[in-house]
Design a protein around this motif. Structure first.
Motif, PDB file in Angstrom:
ATOM      1  N   LEU A  81       0.847  -1.195   0.000  1.00 41.79           N
ATOM      2  CA  LEU A  81       0.000   0.000   0.000  1.00 41.79           C
ATOM      3  C   LEU A  81       0.882   1.245   0.000  1.00 41.79           C
ATOM      4  O   LEU A  81       1.692   1.440   0.920  1.00 41.79           O
ATOM      5  CB  LEU A  81      -0.906   0.013   1.241  1.00 41.79           C
ATOM      6  N   ASN A  82       0.720   2.053  -1.022  1.00 35.36           N
ATOM      7  CA  ASN A  82       1.390   3.358  -1.070  1.00 35.36           C
ATOM      8  C   ASN A  82       0.511   4.370  -0.361  1.00 35.36           C
ATOM      9  O   ASN A  82      -0.598   4.682  -0.824  1.00 35.36           O
ATOM     10  CB  ASN A  82       1.635   3.790  -2.510  1.00 35.36           C
ATOM     11  N   PHE A 137      -0.466   8.109   1.599  1.00 34.18           N
ATOM     12  CA  PHE A 137      -0.498   9.511   1.185  1.00 34.18           C
ATOM     13  C   PHE A 137       0.606  10.301   1.884  1.00 34.18           C
ATOM     14  O   PHE A 137       1.235   9.816   2.834  1.00 34.18           O
ATOM     15  CB  PHE A 137      -1.867  10.116   1.504  1.00 34.18           C
ATOM     16  N   PRO A 167       5.436   3.243   2.547  1.00 30.77           N
ATOM     17  CA  PRO A 167       4.488   2.190   2.153  1.00 30.77           C
ATOM     18  C   PRO A 167       4.367   1.103   3.218  1.00 30.77           C
ATOM     19  O   PRO A 167       5.270   0.889   4.040  1.00 30.77           O
ATOM     20  CB  PRO A 167       5.092   1.642   0.855  1.00 30.77           C
ATOM     21  N   TYR A 183      -9.174   3.324  -2.428  1.00 28.28           N
ATOM     22  CA  TYR A 183      -8.087   2.498  -2.965  1.00 28.28           C
ATOM     23  C   TYR A 183      -8.130   2.539  -4.491  1.00 28.28           C
ATOM     24  O   TYR A 183      -9.203   2.401  -5.096  1.00 28.28           O
ATOM     25  CB  TYR A 183      -8.213   1.045  -2.467  1.00 28.28           C
ATOM     26  N   TYR A 184      -6.952   2.688  -5.078  1.00 37.43           N
ATOM     27  CA  TYR A 184      -6.804   2.775  -6.531  1.00 37.43           C
ATOM     28  C   TYR A 184      -5.651   1.881  -6.955  1.00 37.43           C
ATOM     29  O   TYR A 184      -4.679   1.684  -6.206  1.00 37.43           O
ATOM     30  CB  TYR A 184      -6.512   4.213  -6.983  1.00 37.43           C
ATOM     31  N   THR A 185      -5.783   1.361  -8.153  1.00 39.66           N
ATOM     32  CA  THR A 185      -4.672   0.603  -8.732  1.00 39.66           C
ATOM     33  C   THR A 185      -3.613   1.574  -9.259  1.00 39.66           C
ATOM     34  O   THR A 185      -3.806   2.794  -9.270  1.00 39.66           O
ATOM     35  CB  THR A 185      -5.185  -0.298  -9.862  1.00 39.66           C
ATOM     36  N   LEU A 186      -2.493   1.039  -9.708  1.00 44.34           N
ATOM     37  CA  LEU A 186      -1.429   1.889 -10.236  1.00 44.34           C
ATOM     38  C   LEU A 186      -1.866   2.603 -11.506  1.00 44.34           C
ATOM     39  O   LEU A 186      -1.347   3.674 -11.840  1.00 44.34           O
ATOM     40  CB  LEU A 186      -0.170   1.050 -10.508  1.00 44.34           C
ATOM     41  N   THR A 209       0.082  -4.115  -5.838  1.00 43.50           N
ATOM     42  CA  THR A 209       0.419  -2.766  -5.369  1.00 43.50           C
ATOM     43  C   THR A 209      -0.800  -1.862  -5.551  1.00 43.50           C
ATOM     44  O   THR A 209      -1.343  -1.760  -6.658  1.00 43.50           O
ATOM     45  CB  THR A 209       1.611  -2.188  -6.135  1.00 43.50           C
ATOM     46  N   LEU A 210      -1.213  -1.214  -4.457  1.00 45.04           N
ATOM     47  CA  LEU A 210      -2.367  -0.317  -4.479  1.00 45.04           C
ATOM     48  C   LEU A 210      -1.972   1.043  -3.891  1.00 45.04           C
ATOM     49  O   LEU A 210      -1.014   1.148  -3.117  1.00 45.04           O
ATOM     50  CB  LEU A 210      -3.524  -0.912  -3.669  1.00 45.04           C
ATOM     51  N   ASN A 211      -2.756   2.048  -4.257  1.00 50.15           N
ATOM     52  CA  ASN A 211      -2.562   3.411  -3.739  1.00 50.15           C
ATOM     53  C   ASN A 211      -3.717   3.753  -2.827  1.00 50.15           C
ATOM     54  O   ASN A 211      -4.887   3.605  -3.203  1.00 50.15           O
ATOM     55  CB  ASN A 211      -2.488   4.434  -4.874  1.00 50.15           C
ATOM     56  N   LYS A 225      -5.704   6.624  -0.873  1.00 52.70           N
ATOM     57  CA  LYS A 225      -5.958   8.054  -0.841  1.00 52.70           C
ATOM     58  C   LYS A 225      -7.153   8.328   0.064  1.00 52.70           C
ATOM     59  O   LYS A 225      -7.984   7.445   0.294  1.00 52.70           O
ATOM     60  CB  LYS A 225      -6.232   8.595  -2.254  1.00 52.70           C
TER      61      LYS A 225
END
Length: 260
Positions: free
Chosen positions: A29-30, A32, A37, A70-73, A94-96, A98
């Protein structure tokens, strides 16, 4: 609120998977801002969904699940019911992460519609910012055409410039005829004549005054000389008479002495 809720998973055993032979899958998880991470591990025997990730982040970072996005790359948004892993063969995902942001002021759509009506009413004739089929802007194409026309007409301009220069040289070498200038300002001429007359009168008056003063001075000098000469004659006569009287008195005295 949520369409599906996956069964509860014992996340306390996530860090102890290395001690057993159970195959695991990882989620990176990346976070904010400047947070590092987070890597989470899940067993392949459970179907992990996005909602489960939200619960783990809530337990660790106290972020409300409703605020988590949650968003994908590639930028695709993931809902709570979507599975994190497509299959058991996937080792990691790998997810982002926000946070949900509050919306702005309302009425944006009506403002856009109003501006669109104004823009439609103002028709423009300048399309240089547009592009042609080759991807070039029309401004660049038009400038290239103008430059080509300018270079094409450059020899003609050089020829005209040389002709003008030769014509000026020839005109300068030709002897110019003398021009007779006639002065027609009658008022100026009249003023000049009056000024000349006034100057002549003033000069003649000054000369006459000077001659009169010289004559009067000469007359006074002559009268003074005449008076002095008469005075001198009178004085000289009186002196001579006195001398004669003194001589006679002396002669008489000598005669008396001789008689005695």
């Amino acid at each position: 609120m949520h369409q599906e809720i996956s069964p509860q998973i014992d996340f306390s055993s996530v860090e102890t998977f290395e001690e057993c032979d159970i195959k695991r899958q990882s989620v990176i998880l990346n976070l904010f801002s400047d947070k590092k991470p987070v890597c989470l591990h899940f067993p392949t025997t459970t179907s992990t969904k996005v909602y489960d990730l939200k619960q783990i982040i809530f337990n660790r970072m106290l972020i409300d699940p409703e605020e988590q996005q949650y968003y994908t790359l590639s930028g695709k948004w993931l809902s709570d019911s979507i599975k994190v892993f497509d299959s058991d063969d996937v080792d990691f995902v790998t997810l982002n992460l926000k946070l949900r942001l509050l919306g702005g002021k309302g009425g944006f759509g009506s403002m856009l519609r109003a501006q669109g009506g104004k823009m439609a009413s103002q028709k423009t004739t300048n399309f240089e910012a547009c592009r042609d089929l080759n991807g070039r802007r029309l401004r660049t194409v038009n400038e290239a055409k103008r430059l080509a026309d300018h270079l094409e007409q450059e020899p003609e301009r050089q020829r005209v410039r040389k002709e003008k220069l030769l014509r000026k040289i020839e005109e300068g070498m030709v002897e110019q005829p003398t021009k007779k200038i006639r002065f027609d300002d009658t008022e100026y001429l009249k003023d000049c004549e009056e000024m000349k007359e006034k100057i002549q009168v003033a000069v003649s008056q000054a000369l006459s005054k000077k001659s009169n003063s010289n004559a009067s001075s000469s007359n006074s000098a002559a009268s003074n000389s005449k008076a002095l000469s008469l005075w001198d004659v009178v004085e000289s006569g009186s002196d001579s008479s006195e001398d004669d009287a003194s001589d006679n008195s002396e002669d008489d005295a000598s005669d008396d002495d001789s008689d005695d």
